[in-house]
Design an enzyme around this catalytic site. Structure first.
Site, PDB file in Angstrom:
ATOM      1  N   ASP A 239       0.860  -1.183   0.000  1.00  0.00           N
ATOM      2  CA  ASP A 239       0.000   0.000   0.000  1.00  0.00           C
ATOM      3  C   ASP A 239       0.898   1.235   0.000  1.00  0.00           C
ATOM      4  OD1 ASP A 239      -1.599   2.171   0.682  1.00  0.00           O
ATOM      5  OD2 ASP A 239      -2.649   1.115   2.287  1.00  0.00           O
TER       6      ASP A 239
ATOM      7  N   SER B 289      -2.635   4.746 -13.921  1.00  0.00           N
ATOM      8  CA  SER B 289      -3.583   4.446 -15.009  1.00  0.00           C
ATOM      9  C   SER B 289      -4.049   2.995 -15.100  1.00  0.00           C
ATOM     10  CB  SER B 289      -3.019   4.859 -16.396  1.00  0.00           C
ATOM     11  OG  SER B 289      -3.012   6.262 -16.542  1.00  0.00           O
TER      12      SER B 289
ATOM     13  N   TYR C 143      -8.491   3.681 -14.821  1.00  0.00           N
ATOM     14  CA  TYR C 143      -8.197   4.154 -16.183  1.00  0.00           C
ATOM     15  C   TYR C 143      -7.846   3.022 -17.157  1.00  0.00           C
ATOM     16  CZ  TYR C 143      -8.474   9.083 -14.725  1.00  0.00           C
ATOM     17  OH  TYR C 143      -8.897  10.313 -14.277  1.00  0.00           O
TER      18      TYR C 143
ATOM     19  N   ASN D 139      -6.945  12.508 -10.926  1.00  0.00           N
ATOM     20  CA  ASN D 139      -7.635  12.880 -12.177  1.00  0.00           C
ATOM     21  C   ASN D 139      -7.364  14.352 -12.451  1.00  0.00           C
ATOM     22  OD1 ASN D 139      -9.819  14.439 -10.756  1.00  0.00           O
ATOM     23  ND2 ASN D 139     -10.223  12.407  -9.928  1.00  0.00           N
TER      24      ASN D 139
ATOM     25  N   GLY E 137      -9.386   4.067  -5.362  1.00  0.00           N
ATOM     26  CA  GLY E 137      -8.029   3.552  -5.593  1.00  0.00           C
ATOM     27  C   GLY E 137      -6.967   4.260  -4.758  1.00  0.00           C
ATOM     28  N   VAL E 138      -5.846   4.569  -5.401  1.00  0.00           N
ATOM     29  CA  VAL E 138      -4.741   5.255  -4.728  1.00  0.00           C
ATOM     30  C   VAL E 138      -5.216   6.615  -4.192  1.00  0.00           C
ATOM     31  CG1 VAL E 138      -2.453   6.245  -5.064  1.00  0.00           C
ATOM     32  CG2 VAL E 138      -3.048   4.130  -6.229  1.00  0.00           C
ATOM     33  N   ASP E 139      -5.953   7.330  -5.006  1.00  0.00           N
ATOM     34  CA  ASP E 139      -6.426   8.678  -4.661  1.00  0.00           C
ATOM     35  C   ASP E 139      -7.259   8.646  -3.368  1.00  0.00           C
ATOM     36  OD1 ASP E 139      -6.717  11.368  -5.126  1.00  0.00           O
ATOM     37  OD2 ASP E 139      -7.866  11.156  -6.983  1.00  0.00           O
TER      38      ASP E 139
HETATM   39  N1  APR Z   1      -1.296   1.471  -3.010  1.00  0.00           N
HETATM   40  C1  APR Z   1      -0.713   1.119  -4.184  1.00  0.00           C
HETATM   41  N2  APR Z   1      -1.420   0.825  -5.299  1.00  0.00           N
HETATM   42  C2  APR Z   1      -2.760   0.893  -5.222  1.00  0.00           C
HETATM   43  C3  APR Z   1      -3.450   1.270  -4.045  1.00  0.00           C
HETATM   44  C4  APR Z   1      -2.653   1.563  -2.896  1.00  0.00           C
HETATM   45  N3  APR Z   1      -3.203   1.918  -1.730  1.00  0.00           N
HETATM   46  N4  APR Z   1      -4.785   1.259  -4.313  1.00  0.00           N
HETATM   47  C5  APR Z   1      -4.940   0.887  -5.599  1.00  0.00           C
HETATM   48  N5  APR Z   1      -3.719   0.648  -6.151  1.00  0.00           N
HETATM   49  C6  APR Z   1      -3.384   0.244  -7.525  1.00  0.00           C
HETATM   50  C7  APR Z   1      -4.486  -0.312  -8.380  1.00  0.00           C
HETATM   51  O1  APR Z   1      -4.634  -1.708  -8.144  1.00  0.00           O
HETATM   52  C8  APR Z   1      -3.988  -0.010  -9.788  1.00  0.00           C
HETATM   53  O2  APR Z   1      -3.087  -1.027 -10.246  1.00  0.00           O
HETATM   54  O3  APR Z   1      -2.969   1.412  -8.232  1.00  0.00           O
HETATM   55  C9  APR Z   1      -3.187   1.273  -9.627  1.00  0.00           C
HETATM   56  C10 APR Z   1      -3.868   2.524 -10.164  1.00  0.00           C
HETATM   57  O4  APR Z   1      -5.262   2.442  -9.923  1.00  0.00           O
HETATM   58  P1  APR Z   1      -6.191   3.722  -9.630  1.00  0.00           P
HETATM   59  O5  APR Z   1      -5.941   4.216  -8.246  1.00  0.00           O
HETATM   60  O6  APR Z   1      -7.571   3.335  -9.983  1.00  0.00           O
HETATM   61  O7  APR Z   1      -5.621   4.866 -10.611  1.00  0.00           O
HETATM   62  P2  APR Z   1      -5.867   5.142 -12.196  1.00  0.00           P
HETATM   63  O8  APR Z   1      -6.106   3.902 -12.981  1.00  0.00           O
HETATM   64  O9  APR Z   1      -4.733   6.044 -12.586  1.00  0.00           O
HETATM   65  O10 APR Z   1      -7.240   5.957 -12.237  1.00  0.00           O
HETATM   66  C11 APR Z   1      -7.275   7.260 -11.736  1.00  0.00           C
HETATM   67  O11 APR Z   1      -9.223   6.820 -10.413  1.00  0.00           O
HETATM   68  O12 APR Z   1      -9.403   7.033  -8.112  1.00  0.00           O
HETATM   69  C12 APR Z   1      -9.640   7.645  -9.321  1.00  0.00           C
HETATM   70  O13 APR Z   1      -9.433   9.979  -8.806  1.00  0.00           O
HETATM   71  C13 APR Z   1      -8.816   8.913  -9.486  1.00  0.00           C
HETATM   72  O14 APR Z   1     -10.125   9.542 -11.379  1.00  0.00           O
HETATM   73  C14 APR Z   1      -8.876   9.050 -10.970  1.00  0.00           C
HETATM   74  C15 APR Z   1      -8.712   7.626 -11.455  1.00  0.00           C
END
Ligand code: APR
Length: 187
Positions: free
Chosen positions: A16, A125, A129, A30, A38-40
């Protein structure tokens, strides 16, 4: 898994990203910097409201796709969060690879500008995404390797992959890009 590039360390970890004890962690944001899942979601939940307050105040127009902006890290162990905006996958013919590389490159530039010796990056992404993991791994790793071959900082770049599938894709791509000298090898 880790490798050395011109004396700097490139590592892959599974876990994480919000728990990382590094100078900067990267958010998968975004272009409105509006927060999300997700990460955000994890970064804003664990880091507290100060991060969103700062993004709203300093970046009211958001951040273009392929770029990144910096804030402090609130209650997270890191000092900074770099909010990077990767592309939405649309089949691969819409400049996605260049935009993804640009987002990673800008994070590394921000690390240099903010004097960060260590930075943790997620697989931008590849969640909401929908960027294919193996292709995203090649773009992310080759961008970091090229940057470390041209710049003296940061000392440590760590990709933090959330699950075994993501880790495996990045490990395979790293072996491919470094000619199979990893782990512990030198590029
Ligand atoms: N730590 C590390 N990796 C993570 C975590 C975490 N806590 N949570 C999720 N992930 C992984 C996911 O499994 C994925 O492989 O991070 C990668 C990116 O996923 P997303 O967070 O969905 O990011 P992204 O695909 O770039 O989409 C961005 O999603 O949350 C919204 O506001 C954000 O609109 C934006 C979009």
């Amino acid at each position: 898994m880790q490798t050395q590039i011109h004396g700097r360390t490139l590592e892959l970890h599974q876990g994480d990203i919000t728990l990382e004890q590094v100078d900067a962690i990267v958010n998968a944001a975004n272009s409105r910097l509006a927060g999300g899942g997700g990460v955000d979601g994890a970064i804003h939940r664990r880091g507290g409201p100060a991060i969103m307050e700062e993004t709203n105040r300093r970046y009211p127009d958001g951040c273009p796709t392929g770029a990144a902006v910096a804030t402090a890290a609130g209650e997270l162990p890191a000092k900074y969060v770099f909010h990077a905006v990767g592309p939405v996958w649309a089949g691969g013919q819409r400049g996605e690879a260049d935009l993804l590389a640009g987002a990673y490159r800008r994070c590394l530039e921000l690390a240099v500008e903010h004097g960060c010796r260590s930075i943790a990056l997620p697989a931008l992404s590849t969640g909401a995404y929908r960027y294919p993991m193996d292709q995203a791994a090649r773009v992310g790793l080759s961008t970091v390797i090229a940057f470390l071959q041209e710049h003296a900082q940061p000392d440590l770049v760590r990709f933090v992959l959330f699950d075994p599938g993501a880790y495996g894709a990045f490990a395979a791509a790293l072996e491919e890009l470094t000619g199979g000298v990893s782990p512990g090898g030198t590029v």
